[in-house]
Design an enzyme around this catalytic site. Structure first.
Site, PDB file in Angstrom:
ATOM      1  N   LYS A   1       0.827  -1.209   0.000  1.00 49.00           N
ATOM      2  CA  LYS A   1       0.000   0.000   0.000  1.00 49.00           C
ATOM      3  C   LYS A   1       0.864   1.263   0.000  1.00 49.00           C
ATOM      4  CE  LYS A   1      -2.121  -1.037   3.910  1.00 49.00           C
ATOM      5  NZ  LYS A   1      -1.482  -2.297   4.330  1.00 49.00           N
TER       6      LYS A   1
ATOM      7  N   ARG B   1      -9.309   0.889   9.127  1.00 46.22           N
ATOM      8  CA  ARG B   1      -8.945  -0.485   9.475  1.00 46.22           C
ATOM      9  C   ARG B   1     -10.042  -1.175  10.276  1.00 46.22           C
ATOM     10  NH1 ARG B   1      -3.033   0.523   9.156  1.00 46.22           N
ATOM     11  NH2 ARG B   1      -1.847  -1.362   9.570  1.00 46.22           N
TER      12      ARG B   1
ATOM     13  N   ARG C   1      12.050  -6.394   5.177  1.00 48.32           N
ATOM     14  CA  ARG C   1      11.851  -5.018   4.710  1.00 48.32           C
ATOM     15  C   ARG C   1      12.680  -3.990   5.485  1.00 48.32           C
ATOM     16  NH1 ARG C   1       5.709  -2.740   4.590  1.00 48.32           N
ATOM     17  NH2 ARG C   1       5.804  -2.836   6.839  1.00 48.32           N
TER      18      ARG C   1
ATOM     19  N   ARG D   1      11.415  -1.086  10.757  1.00 42.52           N
ATOM     20  CA  ARG D   1      10.333  -0.816  11.706  1.00 42.52           C
ATOM     21  C   ARG D   1      10.389  -1.793  12.875  1.00 42.52           C
ATOM     22  NH1 ARG D   1       4.832   0.068   8.337  1.00 42.52           N
ATOM     23  NH2 ARG D   1       4.100  -1.069  10.155  1.00 42.52           N
TER      24      ARG D   1
ATOM     25  N   ARG E   1      -0.352  -8.523  13.794  1.00 49.16           N
ATOM     26  CA  ARG E   1      -0.857  -7.581  12.778  1.00 49.16           C
ATOM     27  C   ARG E   1      -1.737  -8.300  11.763  1.00 49.16           C
ATOM     28  NH1 ARG E   1       4.673  -5.367  10.918  1.00 49.16           N
ATOM     29  NH2 ARG E   1       3.574  -3.981   9.476  1.00 49.16           N
TER      30      ARG E   1
END
Ligand code: AMP
Length: 215
Positions: A13, A87, A126, A160, A171
């Site tokens: 996203k 969300r 990531r 992160r 998550r």
């Protein structure tokens, strides 16, 4: 034109939102980025949400709806990309009301479809450039040999705190329990479109562009 990019963590996203900002001058409203900024700048709200975010749980609807409400004032005519918001169903209802109060509407909700194994692999490798936010991956998109960001030349990279396997499980569970019902919600409202989030970055970008260009 106002759109939502909907999908689980790691669906791409943020990457696609940044493209739309560059290519169309749209405004990216990422509640995740806003919350991380609040943490970095040490605001009361930032302190309050830190542990919740690191564990991978959702922060309260009230906080994120407040953040979005403030930013809607900055409309530039090119439209907003809602990235990571809404969300929950309560957030989706609130967004509809906020847009209506501004005389605006939602044009497209773009669901980015990806499979769960791919998400885990994407997220755990990531990292991003600390200066410009360019996204890299240990395996699929490593830094060039000189260790410099391809976009801005910085050598400062960051990961992160919630991009680890444990938080990712939470998550993903939050996504399936609280966020995935939005797919049915927006289908019923008539503005749901789906793209294959596993295709290459350029292909996903082209699919999204095709949806936006339909008007
Ligand atoms: P993201 O960068 O979108 O993956 O968001 C990172 C974290 O910020 C999430 O795991 C949540 O803890 C929090 N967060 C971001 N957006 C929302 C939202 N719309 N509602 C609740 N929590 C959010």
């Amino acid at each position: 034109m106002n759109i939502i990019l909907l999908g689980p963590p790691g669906a791409g996203k943020g990457t696609q939102a940044k493209r739309l900002v560059d290519e169309r001058g749209m405004i990216q409203l990422s509640t995740g980025d806003m919350l991380r900024e609040a943490r970095t700048s040490g605001t009361e709200m930032g302190k309050k949400v830190a542990a919740v975010m690191d564990a991978g749980n959702l922060v309260t609807d009230e906080i994120v709806i407040g953040l979005i409400e403030e930013r809607l004032e900055g409309d530039n005519g090119a439209g907003f990309i809602f990235d990571g918001f809404p969300r929950t169903l309560a957030q989706a209802d609130a967004l509809g009301e906020l847009l209506a109060a501004h005389g605006a509407k939602l044009d497209h909700v773009i669901e980015m479809q990806v499979d769960d194994d791919a998400l885990v692999a994407r997220i755990t490798g990531r990292f991003t450039c600390a200066d410009c936010g360019e996204v890299y991956h240990d395996v699929t998109r490593p830094l060039p040999a000189d260790g410099k960001c391809v976009n801005c030349g910085s050598t400062e990279m960051k990961r992160r705190a919630d991009d680890n396997e444990e938080s990712l499980k939470t998550r993903l569970m939050a996504y399936y329990k609280q966020t995935s019902p939005l797919i049915g919600y927006y289908y019923a409202k008539g503005n749901l479109k789906s793209v294959d989030g596993l295709a290459s970055m350029d292909e996903v970008g082209a699919s999204i562009a095709a949806i936006l260009d339909q008007g």
